[in-house]
Write an enzyme that holds these catalytic residues in place. Structure first.
Site, mmCIF file in Angstrom:
data_model
loop_
_atom_site.group_PDB
_atom_site.id
_atom_site.type_symbol
_atom_site.label_atom_id
_atom_site.label_comp_id
_atom_site.label_asym_id
_atom_site.label_seq_id
_atom_site.Cartn_x
_atom_site.Cartn_y
_atom_site.Cartn_z
ATOM 1 N N TYR A 297 -31.078 -6.311 12.066
ATOM 2 C CA TYR A 297 -31.467 -5.399 10.623
ATOM 3 C C TYR A 297 -30.514 -5.903 10.059
ATOM 4 O O TYR A 297 -29.247 -5.070 9.569
ATOM 5 C CB TYR A 297 -32.416 -3.917 11.329
ATOM 6 C CG TYR A 297 -33.243 -3.688 10.084
ATOM 7 C CD1 TYR A 297 -34.082 -4.831 9.428
ATOM 8 C CD2 TYR A 297 -32.814 -2.469 9.556
ATOM 9 C CE1 TYR A 297 -35.159 -4.061 8.433
ATOM 10 C CE2 TYR A 297 -33.735 -1.806 8.804
ATOM 11 C CZ TYR A 297 -34.493 -2.581 8.062
ATOM 12 O OH TYR A 297 -35.585 -2.447 6.905
ATOM 13 N N TYR B 12 -32.158 4.169 7.937
ATOM 14 C CA TYR B 12 -31.599 3.821 8.825
ATOM 15 C C TYR B 12 -30.256 4.756 10.028
ATOM 16 O O TYR B 12 -29.332 3.304 9.463
ATOM 17 C CB TYR B 12 -32.217 2.068 8.757
ATOM 18 C CG TYR B 12 -32.261 1.671 9.753
ATOM 19 C CD1 TYR B 12 -33.224 0.826 10.321
ATOM 20 C CD2 TYR B 12 -30.029 0.627 10.403
ATOM 21 C CE1 TYR B 12 -33.135 0.186 12.492
ATOM 22 C CE2 TYR B 12 -30.693 0.007 11.475
ATOM 23 C CZ TYR B 12 -32.085 -0.804 12.817
ATOM 24 O OH TYR B 12 -32.366 -0.929 13.310
HETATM 25 P P1 NAD Z 1 -39.471 -1.865 20.434
HETATM 26 O O1 NAD Z 1 -39.692 -0.552 20.766
HETATM 27 O O2 NAD Z 1 -40.314 -3.562 21.201
HETATM 28 O O3 NAD Z 1 -38.152 -2.646 21.855
HETATM 29 C C1 NAD Z 1 -37.057 -1.945 21.327
HETATM 30 C C2 NAD Z 1 -36.933 -1.909 23.049
HETATM 31 O O4 NAD Z 1 -35.401 -1.217 23.579
HETATM 32 C C3 NAD Z 1 -37.873 -0.750 23.827
HETATM 33 O O5 NAD Z 1 -38.651 -1.731 25.288
HETATM 34 C C4 NAD Z 1 -37.507 -0.740 24.678
HETATM 35 O O6 NAD Z 1 -37.874 0.574 25.893
HETATM 36 C C5 NAD Z 1 -36.545 -1.155 25.215
HETATM 37 N N1 NAD Z 1 -34.593 0.358 25.404
HETATM 38 C C6 NAD Z 1 -34.238 1.265 24.394
HETATM 39 N N2 NAD Z 1 -32.836 1.625 25.285
HETATM 40 C C7 NAD Z 1 -33.284 0.665 25.863
HETATM 41 C C8 NAD Z 1 -32.007 1.013 27.342
HETATM 42 N N3 NAD Z 1 -31.332 1.591 27.323
HETATM 43 N N4 NAD Z 1 -31.589 -0.349 28.569
HETATM 44 C C9 NAD Z 1 -32.891 -1.247 28.184
HETATM 45 N N5 NAD Z 1 -33.836 -0.964 27.312
HETATM 46 C C10 NAD Z 1 -34.374 0.016 26.021
HETATM 47 O O7 NAD Z 1 -39.315 -2.025 19.429
HETATM 48 P P2 NAD Z 1 -39.010 -3.343 18.442
HETATM 49 O O8 NAD Z 1 -39.142 -3.098 16.870
HETATM 50 O O9 NAD Z 1 -39.394 -4.557 18.712
HETATM 51 O O10 NAD Z 1 -37.135 -3.550 18.674
HETATM 52 C C11 NAD Z 1 -36.682 -4.729 19.207
HETATM 53 C C12 NAD Z 1 -35.512 -5.033 18.344
HETATM 54 O O11 NAD Z 1 -35.254 -6.246 17.294
HETATM 55 C C13 NAD Z 1 -34.848 -4.464 17.595
HETATM 56 O O12 NAD Z 1 -33.257 -4.558 18.411
HETATM 57 C C14 NAD Z 1 -34.069 -4.153 16.721
HETATM 58 O O13 NAD Z 1 -33.319 -3.256 16.404
HETATM 59 C C15 NAD Z 1 -35.305 -4.642 15.996
HETATM 60 N N6 NAD Z 1 -35.332 -5.400 15.163
HETATM 61 C C16 NAD Z 1 -36.672 -4.467 14.859
HETATM 62 C C17 NAD Z 1 -37.340 -4.482 13.615
HETATM 63 C C18 NAD Z 1 -38.666 -3.843 13.596
HETATM 64 O O14 NAD Z 1 -39.203 -3.354 12.150
HETATM 65 N N7 NAD Z 1 -38.954 -3.301 13.976
HETATM 66 C C19 NAD Z 1 -36.638 -4.793 12.238
HETATM 67 C C20 NAD Z 1 -35.107 -5.461 12.707
HETATM 68 C C21 NAD Z 1 -34.950 -6.200 14.104
#
Ligand code: NAD
Length: 286
Positions: free
Chosen positions: A172, A182
């Site tokens: 991000y 954040y």
């Molecule tokens: P999401 O909730 O779908 O995914 C995050 C996942 O991480 C969840 O399924 C959670 O259970 C898992 N998780 C947390 N701690 C864990 C651990 N210790 N071991 C294994 N799994 C674990 O949310 P998302 O937003 O789709 O996130 C996915 C990626 O995308 C992340 O790296 C996030 O930072 C990144 N991201 C998200 C956004 C956004 O706006 N949603 C923007 C940029 C980047």
């Protein structure tokens, strides 16, 4: 022959991990997922009860198949790392072999090798706190769950990643620009993840011809993003200011991941690919 992908960080059908799984499945890949242990039961029972069937539909009308769901907690590398209170916790005691090393061993036992490794997970217990109010413990927890988890996954899966394979994480833009809200060291964790993408591209490229890239995704209303508390504001900000004025769909990020995992991207490694409607290119709000 079809490729096999392991996607760490899928626990519902709202996040980037699910969308990436779908895009890879649509491109013909076999899908394995790693699901955070505390979320495993509800994810598996929802899958079984057909709660996700609507979101499993692929462009050709068939349903995405997840060949196997592995319990995973990416903050622990092997059983010796797991503290007593976690071992005793009944959500964890109900599953086994969920440390990174054990999951890689299980995948090797079950399938021999994979072609695509996806890291779509992050966690920062103090994410709602400004950096100046973040504790050492909270900061290190963010780095452990969101950055080192990737180093560890790649390290343990590298021996079973077929040469020519691809490894991708999600980042991000708060790593490089100020995004108030954040917090908790999550901006620091994403900066580490992006820097590590370069070093890991070198090491995994030389060692096993594996490409390593990260996707800097725009805002999506996932479960994790809702926990941060400012996601609707970020989506509105992007709509108002990005070159492309449309809501970003998770599928667009999934498709970019499928591209990066494909031979079309065979010379691309060590990069941050922005999939954010171009917001990263703006210098001022409009
Ligand atoms: P999401 O909730 O779908 O995914 C995050 C996942 O991480 C969840 O399924 C959670 O259970 C898992 N998780 C947390 N701690 C864990 C651990 N210790 N071991 C294994 N799994 C674990 O949310 P998302 O937003 O789709 O996130 C996915 C990626 O995308 C992340 O790296 C996030 O930072 C990144 N991201 C998200 C956004 C956004 O706006 N949603 C923007 C940029 C980047």
């Amino acid at each position: 022959k079809g490729k096999r992908a392991f996607i760490a960080g899928v626990a519902d059908d709202n996040g980037y991990g699910w969308a990436i799984a779908k895009s890879l499945a649509a491109a013909g890949a076999e899908i394995l997922v790693g699901t955070w242990v505390p979320a495993l039961n509800i994810f598996e029972s929802s899958l079984r009860r057909g709660k996700f069937d609507e979101s499993r539909i692929l462009p050709d009308g068939s349903l995405m198949e997840i060949t196997k769901v592995y319990p995973l907690d990416a903050v622990f590398d092997n059983p010796e790392d797991v503290p007593e209170d976690i071992k005793a916790n009944k959500r964890y005691a109900g599953s086994s072999k969920w440390t990174v090393q054990e999951v890689a061993e299980s995948v090797k036992e079950d399938f021999g090798s994979i072609d695509i490794l996806l890291h779509s997970l992050a966690n920062g217990p103090e994410v709602t706190k400004p950096l100046l109010e973040t504790s050492r413990k909270g900061y290190l927890a963010a780095i452990s769950a969101s950055s080192y988890s990737y180093v560890s996954l790649l390290k343990h899966f590298l021996p079973i990643l077929n040469p020519g394979g691809s490894s991708i994480s999600l980042t991000y833009i708060a790593s490089e620009r100020i995004i108030p809200g954040y917090g908790g060291g999550m901006s620091s964790a994403k900066a580490a993840l992006e820097s590590d993408t370069k070093v890991l591209a070198f090491e995994a490229g030389r060692k096993r011809k594996i490409r390593v890239n990260t996707i800097s995704a725009g805002p999506l209303r996932s479960r994790a993003a809702k926990a941060i508390g400012f996601i609707d504001m970020m989506i509105d900000y992007s709509l108002a200011n990005a070159p492309l004025q449309k809501e970003l769909s998770a599928e667009e990020v999934g498709n970019a991941a499928a591209f990066l995992a494909s031979p079309l991207a065979s010379a691309i490694t060590g990069t941050v690919l922005y999939v954010d409607n171009g917001l990263n290119a703006m210098g001022v709000g409009v």
